[in-house]
Scaffold this motif. Structure first.
Motif, PDB file in Angstrom:
ATOM      1  N   LEU A 168       0.802  -1.223   0.000  1.00  0.00           N
ATOM      2  CA  LEU A 168       0.000   0.000   0.000  1.00  0.00           C
ATOM      3  C   LEU A 168       0.831   1.268   0.000  1.00  0.00           C
ATOM      4  CD1 LEU A 168      -2.798  -1.068   2.534  1.00  0.00           C
ATOM      5  CD2 LEU A 168      -2.926  -1.031   0.028  1.00  0.00           C
ATOM      6  N   THR A 169       2.119   1.146   0.295  1.00  0.00           N
ATOM      7  CA  THR A 169       2.986   2.329   0.260  1.00  0.00           C
ATOM      8  C   THR A 169       3.431   2.667  -1.164  1.00  0.00           C
ATOM      9  OG1 THR A 169       4.891   0.909   0.738  1.00  0.00           O
ATOM     10  CG2 THR A 169       3.813   1.965   2.616  1.00  0.00           C
ATOM     11  N   THR A 171       2.153   3.706  -4.799  1.00  0.00           N
ATOM     12  CA  THR A 171       0.935   4.315  -5.347  1.00  0.00           C
ATOM     13  C   THR A 171       0.389   3.565  -6.564  1.00  0.00           C
ATOM     14  OG1 THR A 171       2.262   5.815  -6.702  1.00  0.00           O
ATOM     15  CG2 THR A 171       1.571   6.607  -4.527  1.00  0.00           C
ATOM     16  N   VAL A 175      -4.391  -2.825  -6.454  1.00  0.00           N
ATOM     17  CA  VAL A 175      -5.043  -3.332  -5.252  1.00  0.00           C
ATOM     18  C   VAL A 175      -6.097  -4.380  -5.590  1.00  0.00           C
ATOM     19  CG1 VAL A 175      -6.272  -2.691  -3.136  1.00  0.00           C
ATOM     20  CG2 VAL A 175      -4.619  -1.112  -4.145  1.00  0.00           C
ATOM     21  N   ALA A 209      -3.438   3.765   5.406  1.00  0.00           N
ATOM     22  CA  ALA A 209      -2.721   3.512   4.163  1.00  0.00           C
ATOM     23  C   ALA A 209      -3.665   2.977   3.093  1.00  0.00           C
ATOM     24  CB  ALA A 209      -1.569   2.531   4.408  1.00  0.00           C
ATOM     25  N   HIS A 213      -4.969   5.239  -0.370  1.00  0.00           N
ATOM     26  CA  HIS A 213      -4.289   4.753  -1.559  1.00  0.00           C
ATOM     27  C   HIS A 213      -4.948   5.319  -2.818  1.00  0.00           C
ATOM     28  CE1 HIS A 213      -2.632   1.976  -4.568  1.00  0.00           C
ATOM     29  NE2 HIS A 213      -1.637   1.813  -3.701  1.00  0.00           N
TER      30      HIS A 213
END
Length: 328
Positions: A168-169, A171, A175, A209, A213
């Motif tokens: 999730l860090t 970009t 997902v 986070a 996102h």
């Protein structure tokens, strides 16, 4: 004629006090509120479990001459797990009700009962909180034994935990593709068992986070349900076919800050709570209740002591089907 003593009333017996503490108003805690754990009483103080093909099976107690539960040849290991004992104590002193005493009146008895109910409620709140802590541990893959320490289900039964790194860090992380990995992991863990949905409980660092996102936000910007990105930041939302929510815990009852756990819902027998009977003469070999309470007169009739207890084992029988998610 001796003065009437409400402290020795039958209203404060094991039966009546146990009935009272079980009738007290329920104070929801999130795992209990979700109804994930199937609750039932047992008549023993330990449970036999076996691990077979990644599933942990609870073996029910039977009469001494009854046939045993069939065990197939692919059984890996079977053992007994002692059920934890969670006691709490309280007291109601005689001088707490001294100013309302009236000869032959039920008022004093009612006041004593009110004070007892206050103590029972405090004890039950503490036990409910402890049970919630045990259930969070079960979701994360361990259980509390009779000594009060946690034991890993994965280590104990030689199975491995499935993990999905959500990244999730980053970009540009896809997902939705990660959601598919979660469904795949649950399918592998359940081995074909049906389920009704997937819920993810998120830790304090994982949750923001996820919410912030870019992919999540972009998908909601032009949606009628864009309140998910502009409304209450603590509210759960559905994305990728999964219900995501923040688990608001405490220092002792929490999910790791950068972790989350994906749980298949609607799987019969996956999350179990089993209550053992209290260690009293009256309750030995009876079916366990969620809570017990008993009173005893203090020396010199100065008041009554209260003992409250719960004896629950909380366990996940298919730990591989709960997927651990990491923020990075």
């Amino acid at each position: 004629m001796p003065a009437w003593n409400p402290f020795s009333s039958d209203a404060f017996s094991l039966i009546s006090l146990t009935a009272s503490i079980n009738k007290l108003p329920f104070r929801p805690m999130r795992i209990a509120e979700l109804g994930l754990f199937e609750e039932r009483g047992v008549s023993t103080t330990s449970i036999a479990v076996e691990e077979r093909n990644g599933t942990i099976q609870l073996l029910g107690a039977k009469a001494r001459n009854a046939p045993g539960t069939p065990i197939t040849s692919d059984k890996r290991v079977a053992r007994n797990i002692a059920i934890p004992h969670i006691p709490a104590t309280g007291a109601v002193m005689a001088d707490e009700v001294q100013n309302i005493r009236a000869f032959g009146s039920e008022t004093m008895a009612q006041t004593v009962q009110d004070r007892i109910n206050e103590e029972l409620e405090k004890g039950r709140q503490s036990m409910d909180y402890t049970i919630e802590t045990h259930r969070i541990a079960a979701i994360m893959g361990s259980y509390y034994d009779a000594s009060g320490s946690t034991t890993s289900l994965f280590t104990e039964f030689g199975v491995t935990q499935q993990t999905v790194a959500m990244a999730l860090t980053t970009t540009t992380t896809k997902v939705r593709s990660k959601c598919f990995d979660i469904f795949q992991g649950i399918k592998t863990g359940l081995g074909g068992l049906p389920y009704t949905g997937v819920r993810v409980l998120c830790g304090d660092g994982f949750w923001p986070a996820l919410m912030s996102h870019d992919v999540i936000n972009a998908s909601y910007l032009n949606s009628q349900d864009n309140s998910a990105v502009r409304g209450d930041p603590t509210r759960s939302f559905v994305w990728g076919g999964i219900t995501w929510e923040w688990y608001s815990g405490t220092s002792a009852c929490k999910i790791g800050d950068d972790d989350a756990y994906a749980i298949p819902e609607g799987v019969p027998g996956m999350f179990l709570t089993r209550y053992a009977p209290a260690p009293y003469q009256e309750t030995v070999n009876t079916t366990g209740l969620p809570y017990y309470a008993k009173s005893e007169m203090m020396k010199f009739n100065k008041g009554i002591e209260l003992e409250m207890q719960s004896n629950p084992l909380n366990i996940c029988t298919i730990p591989r089907a709960v997927i651990k998610l990491t923020k990075v």
